[in-house]
Design a protein around this motif. Structure first.
Motif, PDB file in Angstrom:
ATOM      1  N   ALA A 133       0.834  -1.199   0.000  1.00  0.00           N
ATOM      2  CA  ALA A 133       0.000   0.000   0.000  1.00  0.00           C
ATOM      3  C   ALA A 133       0.874   1.256   0.000  1.00  0.00           C
ATOM      4  O   ALA A 133       0.638   2.200  -0.768  1.00  0.00           O
ATOM      5  CB  ALA A 133      -0.933  -0.002   1.210  1.00  0.00           C
ATOM      6  N   MET A 134       1.895   1.268   0.833  1.00  0.00           N
ATOM      7  CA  MET A 134       2.780   2.426   0.912  1.00  0.00           C
ATOM      8  C   MET A 134       3.637   2.572  -0.340  1.00  0.00           C
ATOM      9  O   MET A 134       3.791   3.682  -0.887  1.00  0.00           O
ATOM     10  CB  MET A 134       3.680   2.304   2.142  1.00  0.00           C
ATOM     11  CG  MET A 134       2.962   2.469   3.467  1.00  0.00           C
ATOM     12  SD  MET A 134       2.140   4.076   3.650  1.00  0.00           S
ATOM     13  CE  MET A 134       3.529   5.201   3.500  1.00  0.00           C
ATOM     14  N   ILE A 135       4.191   1.457  -0.826  1.00  0.00           N
ATOM     15  CA  ILE A 135       5.033   1.523  -2.029  1.00  0.00           C
ATOM     16  C   ILE A 135       4.232   2.020  -3.219  1.00  0.00           C
ATOM     17  O   ILE A 135       4.667   2.914  -3.957  1.00  0.00           O
ATOM     18  CB  ILE A 135       5.655   0.139  -2.314  1.00  0.00           C
ATOM     19  CG1 ILE A 135       6.684  -0.213  -1.231  1.00  0.00           C
ATOM     20  CG2 ILE A 135       6.313   0.111  -3.695  1.00  0.00           C
ATOM     21  CD1 ILE A 135       7.201  -1.642  -1.299  1.00  0.00           C
ATOM     22  N   ALA A 136       3.027   1.459  -3.410  1.00  0.00           N
ATOM     23  CA  ALA A 136       2.170   1.881  -4.522  1.00  0.00           C
ATOM     24  C   ALA A 136       1.773   3.345  -4.371  1.00  0.00           C
ATOM     25  O   ALA A 136       1.699   4.082  -5.371  1.00  0.00           O
ATOM     26  CB  ALA A 136       0.931   0.998  -4.588  1.00  0.00           C
ATOM     27  N   GLY A 137       1.516   3.768  -3.143  1.00  0.00           N
ATOM     28  CA  GLY A 137       1.142   5.162  -2.906  1.00  0.00           C
ATOM     29  C   GLY A 137       2.243   6.121  -3.309  1.00  0.00           C
ATOM     30  O   GLY A 137       1.997   7.141  -3.967  1.00  0.00           O
ATOM     31  N   TYR A 138       3.484   5.805  -2.935  1.00  0.00           N
ATOM     32  CA  TYR A 138       4.606   6.659  -3.321  1.00  0.00           C
ATOM     33  C   TYR A 138       4.764   6.708  -4.837  1.00  0.00           C
ATOM     34  O   TYR A 138       5.044   7.763  -5.418  1.00  0.00           O
ATOM     35  CB  TYR A 138       5.895   6.150  -2.673  1.00  0.00           C
ATOM     36  CG  TYR A 138       6.025   6.490  -1.205  1.00  0.00           C
ATOM     37  CD1 TYR A 138       5.812   7.789  -0.740  1.00  0.00           C
ATOM     38  CD2 TYR A 138       6.369   5.519  -0.265  1.00  0.00           C
ATOM     39  CE1 TYR A 138       5.928   8.106   0.607  1.00  0.00           C
ATOM     40  CE2 TYR A 138       6.491   5.826   1.090  1.00  0.00           C
ATOM     41  CZ  TYR A 138       6.272   7.122   1.512  1.00  0.00           C
ATOM     42  OH  TYR A 138       6.392   7.432   2.838  1.00  0.00           O
ATOM     43  N   VAL A 139       4.579   5.559  -5.488  1.00  0.00           N
ATOM     44  CA  VAL A 139       4.703   5.523  -6.952  1.00  0.00           C
ATOM     45  C   VAL A 139       3.621   6.377  -7.598  1.00  0.00           C
ATOM     46  O   VAL A 139       3.891   7.165  -8.513  1.00  0.00           O
ATOM     47  CB  VAL A 139       4.629   4.066  -7.469  1.00  0.00           C
ATOM     48  CG1 VAL A 139       4.567   4.044  -8.994  1.00  0.00           C
ATOM     49  CG2 VAL A 139       5.836   3.272  -6.991  1.00  0.00           C
ATOM     50  N   LEU A 140       2.377   6.246  -7.127  1.00  0.00           N
ATOM     51  CA  LEU A 140       1.266   7.008  -7.702  1.00  0.00           C
ATOM     52  C   LEU A 140       1.462   8.508  -7.534  1.00  0.00           C
ATOM     53  O   LEU A 140       1.015   9.295  -8.376  1.00  0.00           O
ATOM     54  CB  LEU A 140      -0.052   6.580  -7.051  1.00  0.00           C
ATOM     55  CG  LEU A 140      -0.607   5.223  -7.467  1.00  0.00           C
ATOM     56  CD1 LEU A 140      -1.779   4.828  -6.588  1.00  0.00           C
ATOM     57  CD2 LEU A 140      -1.038   5.245  -8.929  1.00  0.00           C
ATOM     58  N   ARG A 141       2.119   8.905  -6.452  1.00  0.00           N
ATOM     59  CA  ARG A 141       2.348  10.337  -6.191  1.00  0.00           C
ATOM     60  C   ARG A 141       3.642  10.834  -6.826  1.00  0.00           C
ATOM     61  O   ARG A 141       4.032  11.985  -6.631  1.00  0.00           O
ATOM     62  CB  ARG A 141       2.396  10.593  -4.683  1.00  0.00           C
ATOM     63  CG  ARG A 141       1.104  10.291  -3.971  1.00  0.00           C
ATOM     64  CD  ARG A 141       0.010  11.260  -4.344  1.00  0.00           C
ATOM     65  NE  ARG A 141      -1.295  10.589  -4.312  1.00  0.00           N
ATOM     66  CZ  ARG A 141      -2.397  11.092  -4.807  1.00  0.00           C
ATOM     67  NH1 ARG A 141      -2.360  12.266  -5.407  1.00  0.00           N
ATOM     68  NH2 ARG A 141      -3.540  10.438  -4.746  1.00  0.00           N
ATOM     69  N   GLY A 142       4.317   9.965  -7.569  1.00  0.00           N
ATOM     70  CA  GLY A 142       5.556  10.364  -8.212  1.00  0.00           C
ATOM     71  C   GLY A 142       6.745  10.417  -7.280  1.00  0.00           C
ATOM     72  O   GLY A 142       7.804  10.945  -7.640  1.00  0.00           O
ATOM     73  N   LEU A 143       6.587   9.874  -6.072  1.00  0.00           N
ATOM     74  CA  LEU A 143       7.677   9.867  -5.089  1.00  0.00           C
ATOM     75  C   LEU A 143       8.455   8.551  -5.214  1.00  0.00           C
ATOM     76  O   LEU A 143       8.443   7.698  -4.327  1.00  0.00           O
ATOM     77  CB  LEU A 143       7.102  10.041  -3.676  1.00  0.00           C
ATOM     78  CG  LEU A 143       6.232  11.286  -3.470  1.00  0.00           C
ATOM     79  CD1 LEU A 143       5.544  11.251  -2.114  1.00  0.00           C
ATOM     80  CD2 LEU A 143       7.085  12.546  -3.602  1.00  0.00           C
ATOM     81  N   HIS A 144       9.127   8.412  -6.338  1.00  0.00           N
ATOM     82  CA  HIS A 144       9.726   7.127  -6.684  1.00  0.00           C
ATOM     83  C   HIS A 144      10.905   6.758  -5.782  1.00  0.00           C
ATOM     84  O   HIS A 144      11.105   5.582  -5.475  1.00  0.00           O
ATOM     85  CB  HIS A 144      10.161   7.150  -8.146  1.00  0.00           C
ATOM     86  CG  HIS A 144       9.047   7.469  -9.087  1.00  0.00           C
ATOM     87  ND1 HIS A 144       9.022   8.612  -9.863  1.00  0.00           N
ATOM     88  CD2 HIS A 144       7.890   6.823  -9.345  1.00  0.00           C
ATOM     89  CE1 HIS A 144       7.910   8.635 -10.569  1.00  0.00           C
ATOM     90  NE2 HIS A 144       7.209   7.573 -10.284  1.00  0.00           N
ATOM     91  N   GLU A 145      11.680   7.745  -5.391  1.00  0.00           N
ATOM     92  CA  GLU A 145      12.806   7.455  -4.508  1.00  0.00           C
ATOM     93  C   GLU A 145      12.321   6.880  -3.177  1.00  0.00           C
ATOM     94  O   GLU A 145      12.897   5.932  -2.645  1.00  0.00           O
ATOM     95  CB  GLU A 145      13.622   8.735  -4.259  1.00  0.00           C
ATOM     96  CG  GLU A 145      14.263   9.332  -5.506  1.00  0.00           C
ATOM     97  CD  GLU A 145      15.404   8.480  -6.036  1.00  0.00           C
ATOM     98  OE1 GLU A 145      15.802   7.520  -5.345  1.00  0.00           O
ATOM     99  OE2 GLU A 145      15.898   8.774  -7.140  1.00  0.00           O
ATOM    100  N   GLN A 146      11.228   7.467  -2.657  1.00  0.00           N
ATOM    101  CA  GLN A 146      10.670   6.962  -1.396  1.00  0.00           C
ATOM    102  C   GLN A 146      10.149   5.544  -1.553  1.00  0.00           C
ATOM    103  O   GLN A 146      10.247   4.727  -0.634  1.00  0.00           O
ATOM    104  CB  GLN A 146       9.547   7.885  -0.900  1.00  0.00           C
ATOM    105  CG  GLN A 146      10.029   9.218  -0.361  1.00  0.00           C
ATOM    106  CD  GLN A 146      10.064  10.295  -1.433  1.00  0.00           C
ATOM    107  OE1 GLN A 146      10.379  10.016  -2.590  1.00  0.00           O
ATOM    108  NE2 GLN A 146       9.755  11.518  -1.051  1.00  0.00           N
ATOM    109  N   ALA A 147       9.574   5.252  -2.738  1.00  0.00           N
ATOM    110  CA  ALA A 147       9.077   3.897  -2.994  1.00  0.00           C
ATOM    111  C   ALA A 147      10.220   2.880  -2.944  1.00  0.00           C
ATOM    112  O   ALA A 147      10.083   1.803  -2.339  1.00  0.00           O
ATOM    113  CB  ALA A 147       8.370   3.841  -4.351  1.00  0.00           C
ATOM    114  N   LEU A 148      11.339   3.230  -3.562  1.00  0.00           N
ATOM    115  CA  LEU A 148      12.485   2.325  -3.570  1.00  0.00           C
ATOM    116  C   LEU A 148      13.095   2.191  -2.175  1.00  0.00           C
ATOM    117  O   LEU A 148      13.531   1.101  -1.779  1.00  0.00           O
ATOM    118  CB  LEU A 148      13.534   2.820  -4.566  1.00  0.00           C
ATOM    119  CG  LEU A 148      13.094   2.768  -6.046  1.00  0.00           C
ATOM    120  CD1 LEU A 148      14.072   3.519  -6.931  1.00  0.00           C
ATOM    121  CD2 LEU A 148      12.940   1.337  -6.526  1.00  0.00           C
ATOM    122  N   GLU A 149      13.106   3.296  -1.422  1.00  0.00           N
ATOM    123  CA  GLU A 149      13.593   3.228  -0.043  1.00  0.00           C
ATOM    124  C   GLU A 149      12.700   2.328   0.808  1.00  0.00           C
ATOM    125  O   GLU A 149      13.185   1.559   1.648  1.00  0.00           O
ATOM    126  CB  GLU A 149      13.646   4.639   0.555  1.00  0.00           C
ATOM    127  CG  GLU A 149      14.761   5.501  -0.003  1.00  0.00           C
ATOM    128  CD  GLU A 149      14.651   6.949   0.436  1.00  0.00           C
ATOM    129  OE1 GLU A 149      13.798   7.234   1.325  1.00  0.00           O
ATOM    130  OE2 GLU A 149      15.402   7.800  -0.087  1.00  0.00           O
TER     131      GLU A 149
END
Length: 550
Positions: free
Chosen positions: A246-262
């Protein structure tokens, strides 16, 4: 025909049980079924129940075989009906559960309190509100409304797609010590965007289960409240893969890709095993970032996850990622290694080849796709038209545009029309491009006119450039690039009075050109995303498609 006997002898049960324990896939299931036929167990009710349960529920991916078996049982008992309905409701095609329940009614088989929860779950998955209300009526008719499990399922149905007021009434009348109705109602409010009410229930819950935590986190993610979602995430007592996803997908959807990878690295550090959903989100992040190195690392993790046997979804995501990261050869390697492909697989490679300058290969792949009887869709033809445009294949482009309409009955959308305008514009057929736009059945947008304006600049056609610019300014007057393109057309012909007029028009409109901006602003990855993604993401830097790479 398999016949059910009325006498249920329990002889040889240990032998059958040991057989089922070793049955883990369709091949094993067929072997056990063959053993039953040879040894006469095919008429034993106990054996039939075991067979239906194994094929419909216990063994993954065998629901179709379960339906085939069930169709040959002349008198299935209520356990068999419930089992096949349950398996169907949990499958990728829950409509079969509704169909089976309808057959059950036609054959006058009386349902019990185990039947309706599975039918209601199918209604919820399908969002079949009317059917769900009908099932609720039958629950009341048969007197099953007091059944706790069934009542919770009714709350879940009404909370998700039925009537929230009914869900609340059922909830208020339920045993509130049970966490399930709390979770069901909280989920309903959250999924319908009523986060305030969902949070109120969540805070009042006497005991929160993981489902409730995941529902609230997902609700905040969907609303874009990532800070609140992260705060809840950090408070979850015990997380599962759904929580992390849920969190990883949320970061991706918001364009926060670095946070998703972290977040993924954090997930791995605590020993949580990612699943297919995790990897799909991460591949999307890598594609948007254009980070090939990280994308390759994710590819290795994908191979570990699926033991080298890629699913269609993961294969498609890898192809898309490599194409957007500029590695078309790796995208082709993934394509060639896939055992199963769907139309999206072909689309990703055809489009990727087209955008990387391999127009001939793109068109040849489309020809191969048709030869293999894979039906193209509207996205396929975008890729083919882009390939024709980049290769200067005007006649072929016209032919494919007609093929799309006449043979495949696909009506052109704005992207197809934009590609045709670019095709004609690149070839210098500016008058034909104007005529094409005038004949379009859909209203041309600013991108189409900008494409034509770019073509006029390339070929130095001031008169048609003025016309295109006039139409463009009718739609928008705040894009500096539109004025710059027309100014450059005048400048290329030495018509400096025209350049001054454009500059004055910019001043009068209050438009300022930012220093350092290129005259034709384009981003190939953004262009590819615009043309091929179902939900294109546009910003001020990628308004032009089909004008780049001139």
């Amino acid at each position: 025909m398999i016949r059910k006997r009325t006498n249920d002898r329990s002889a040889n049960r240990p032998q059958r049980s040991s057989l089922w324990q070793n049955c883990t896939n369709l091949r094993g299931l067929k072997q056990v079924h063959a053993f039953m036929l040879v040894n006469g167990f095919n008429s034993n009710p106990y054996a039939l129940r075991e067979l239906i349960f194994a094929s419909a529920i216990a063994i993954s991916g065998t629901i179709r075989y379960a339906h085939q078996l069930f169709a040959h049982i002349t008198e299935p008992d209520i356990f068999m009906w419930n089992t096949i309905i349950r398996g169907s409701a949990q499958s990728l095609n829950p409509l079969n559960a509704i169909s089976l329940y309808t057959q059950m009614e036609k054959r006058h088989v009386k349902p019990d309190d185990f039947t309706f929860p599975f039918v209601l779950k199918a209604c919820t998955k399908l969002s079949w509100v009317k059917m769900g209300f009908g099932i609720h009526g039958r629950v009341v008719k048969y007197g099953f409304e007091s059944n706790t499990f069934l009542r919770n399922t009714l709350i879940y149905f009404h909370a998700n797609c039925g009537d929230l007021n009914v869900a609340r009434t059922l909830f208020d009348g339920s045993a509130k010590r049970d966490v399930v109705p709390w979770s069901a109602l909280t989920a309903g409010y959250a999924r319908r965007g009523e986060l305030g009410l969902a949070r109120q229930l969540f805070d009042e819950m006497p005991d929160r289960d993981l489902v409730s935590w995941n529902v609230m986190i997902t609700g905040y993610v969907k609303q874009g409240h990532m800070e609140t979602a992260r705060k809840l995430f950090d408070e979850v007592p015990e997380k599962d893969v759904v929580t992390w996803n849920a969190m990883i997908a949320g970061y991706v959807l918001r364009g926060l890709h670095e946070q998703a990878l972290e977040m993924f690295e954090e997930m791995r550090s605590v020993g949580e095993r990612p699943d297919e959903v995790t990897m799909l989100s991460l591949l999307s992040a890598c594609a948007d970032l254009g980070d090939l190195d990280v994308g390759q690392k994710i590819h290795y993790k994908v191979l570990e996850l699926c033991s080298g046997d890629l699913s269609i979804l993961l294969g498609n995501a890898l192809i898309d990622m490599y194409a957007k990261c500029g590695s078309i050869e790796r995208a082709l390697d993934v394509f060639r290694g896939m055992r199963e492909r769907d139309v999206s697989t072909w689309n990703s490679v055809i489009g990727g080849l087209a955008f990387h300058g391999h127009a001939e290969e793109s068109i040849n792949l489309f020809i191969k796709m048709r030869r293999l009887k894979v039906r193209p869709n509207e996205i396929t033809f975008v890729g083919v038209l882009v390939a024709c445009s980049h290769a200067g294949k005007v006649e072929e482009g016209r032919g494919y545009f007609s093929l799309m309409r006449n043979e495949y009955k696909i009506e052109p959308n704005i992207r197809h029309c934009g590609c045709m305008v670019d095709l004609l514009g690149r070839a210098g057929l500016l008058n034909e491009a104007f005529e094409f736009i005038d004949s379009m059945e859909i209203e041309p947008n600013a991108i189409v006119w900008r494409t034509l304006l770019g073509a006029c600049r390339t070929h130095g056609n001031v008169k048609l450039g003025q016309r295109a610019n006039e139409r463009l300014l009718e739609m928008r007057r705040d894009q500096s690039g539109d004025y710059v393109l027309l100014s450059n057309i005048y400048a290329s012909r030495g018509e400096w009075d025209g350049v001054e007029k454009v500059r004055k028009l910019m001043d009068d409109s209050g438009v300022r050109k930012e220093p350092g901006c290129s005259l034709i602003e384009a981003d190939d990855r953004a262009l590819m995303q615009f043309l091929f993604d179902s939900k294109p993401k546009l910003n001020s830097r990628n308004h032009i498609f089909c004008v780049s790479n001139r």
